[in-house]
Design a protein around this motif. Sequence first.
Motif, short mmCIF file in Angstrom:
data_model
loop_
_atom_site.label_atom_id
_atom_site.label_comp_id
_atom_site.label_asym_id
_atom_site.label_seq_id
_atom_site.Cartn_x
_atom_site.Cartn_y
_atom_site.Cartn_z
N ARG A 39 68.64 87.73 73.28
CA ARG A 39 68.70 88.87 72.37
C ARG A 39 67.92 88.59 71.08
O ARG A 39 67.14 89.43 70.61
N ASP A 40 68.11 87.39 70.50
CA ASP A 40 67.43 87.02 69.26
C ASP A 40 65.93 86.94 69.46
O ASP A 40 65.13 87.46 68.67
N TRP A 41 65.51 86.32 70.57
CA TRP A 41 64.08 86.15 70.84
C TRP A 41 63.42 87.50 71.12
O TRP A 41 62.33 87.78 70.60
N GLN A 42 64.07 88.34 71.93
CA GLN A 42 63.50 89.65 72.23
C GLN A 42 63.37 90.49 70.96
O GLN A 42 62.38 91.23 70.78
N ARG A 43 64.34 90.36 70.06
CA ARG A 43 64.28 91.13 68.81
C ARG A 43 63.08 90.72 67.97
O ARG A 43 62.32 91.58 67.51
N VAL A 44 62.90 89.42 67.78
CA VAL A 44 61.82 88.98 66.91
C VAL A 44 60.46 89.25 67.54
O VAL A 44 59.49 89.59 66.85
N ARG A 45 60.36 89.17 68.87
CA ARG A 45 59.10 89.50 69.52
C ARG A 45 58.81 91.00 69.41
O ARG A 45 57.67 91.40 69.17
N ALA A 49 55.48 92.60 67.42
CA ALA A 49 54.49 92.85 68.47
C ALA A 49 53.12 93.16 67.88
O ALA A 49 52.09 92.60 68.30
N ALA A 50 53.05 94.08 66.92
CA ALA A 50 51.77 94.45 66.33
C ALA A 50 51.20 93.32 65.48
O ALA A 50 49.98 93.11 65.43
N TYR A 51 52.08 92.58 64.82
CA TYR A 51 51.64 91.50 63.92
C TYR A 51 50.97 90.36 64.68
O TYR A 51 49.96 89.80 64.23
N VAL A 52 51.50 89.99 65.85
CA VAL A 52 50.96 88.84 66.58
C VAL A 52 49.88 89.22 67.59
O VAL A 52 49.16 88.35 68.08
N GLN A 53 49.73 90.52 67.87
CA GLN A 53 48.78 90.94 68.91
C GLN A 53 47.36 90.41 68.71
O GLN A 53 46.73 89.96 69.68
N PRO A 54 46.80 90.41 67.49
CA PRO A 54 45.41 89.93 67.34
C PRO A 54 45.21 88.47 67.68
O PRO A 54 44.06 88.03 67.82
N SER A 114 46.30 63.17 74.76
CA SER A 114 46.04 64.24 73.79
C SER A 114 46.72 65.53 74.22
O SER A 114 47.20 65.67 75.35
N GLY A 115 46.74 66.47 73.29
CA GLY A 115 47.28 67.79 73.56
C GLY A 115 46.82 68.75 72.48
O GLY A 115 46.15 68.36 71.51
N ALA A 116 47.17 70.03 72.63
CA ALA A 116 46.83 71.05 71.65
C ALA A 116 48.11 71.69 71.14
O ALA A 116 49.14 71.70 71.83
N ALA A 117 48.05 72.24 69.94
CA ALA A 117 49.21 72.87 69.33
C ALA A 117 48.92 74.34 69.03
O ALA A 117 47.79 74.70 68.67
N GLY A 118 49.93 75.16 69.21
CA GLY A 118 49.83 76.57 68.86
C GLY A 118 51.17 77.06 68.35
O GLY A 118 52.21 76.44 68.63
N TYR A 119 51.17 78.16 67.61
CA TYR A 119 52.43 78.66 67.06
C TYR A 119 52.29 80.14 66.71
O TYR A 119 51.18 80.68 66.62
N TRP A 120 53.42 80.79 66.52
CA TRP A 120 53.47 82.12 65.92
C TRP A 120 54.73 82.20 65.07
O TRP A 120 55.68 81.43 65.28
N LEU A 121 54.73 83.11 64.09
CA LEU A 121 55.83 83.19 63.13
C LEU A 121 56.16 84.64 62.82
O LEU A 121 55.26 85.50 62.76
N ASP A 122 57.44 84.91 62.63
CA ASP A 122 57.94 86.21 62.22
C ASP A 122 57.27 86.61 60.89
O ASP A 122 57.31 85.85 59.92
N GLU A 123 56.67 87.78 60.85
CA GLU A 123 55.99 88.24 59.64
C GLU A 123 56.92 88.26 58.43
O GLU A 123 56.49 88.02 57.29
N SER A 124 58.22 88.52 58.66
CA SER A 124 59.15 88.67 57.53
C SER A 124 59.39 87.36 56.78
O SER A 124 59.92 87.37 55.67
#
Length: 212
Positions: A39-45, A49-54, A114-124
């Motif tokens: 529930r928490d993850w679906q809410r934040v995604r 949605a528009a913020y992380v799309q690009p 080696s490896g690569a890192a990626g992330y996304w964050l809640d706009e708020s």
Amino acid sequence: MRMPWRPHRDGQARWPVVLRDGSSEPPIVLRPLRLDDERDWQRVRRDNAAYVQPWEPTLPPGSPARAPVSFRQFVRDLDTEARADRAMPWCIEVGGRIVGQVHLFGIVRAAQQSGAAGYWLDESVTGQGIATRALAMAVDHALGAGGLHRVEVNIRLDNLPSLRVVERLGLRDEGVRERFLHIDGAWRDHRSFAVTTEDLAGSTLTARLSQV
């Protein structure tokens, strides 16, 4: 407190790993997603949605269509990748709620380590240093207890907030990779940044932040 990373006798990584940074208030916690996070993850995604799309990966034209994946299967897939030592996937938790994710992926052992890192964050919650510190925590673990030698971060040239994150962390700029990843419907150029254990010389990225 940090749960230790150590290999199984068959060479696969021990998972789960939970990382906590008590220097921030409220503390930042990196932990694996759980089935009861849906529930928490679906809410934040949904809210972002528009913020992380690009900045979201997309399938190139002609790629086989993929069936939708349930949250339960999504969590299981992440755990499978982590236990197979191919990824280190965490959600970012602040104040008891999920505000994003940070992943180490594409892990290669043997001579490369080696490896690569990626992330996304809640706009708020942007502008509070959360993404910077979460990425630092993840990379510090990867280069320390995680046993890697090198971590890279690849960022679209127009993603200014993420470019500021790697600048604050002092990651080495390795130049532009043209049409590197299919993002938001097209092949996008990315600038590559990296850090190795030699770059840190016994220190950490989180220690660098305390000196800024």
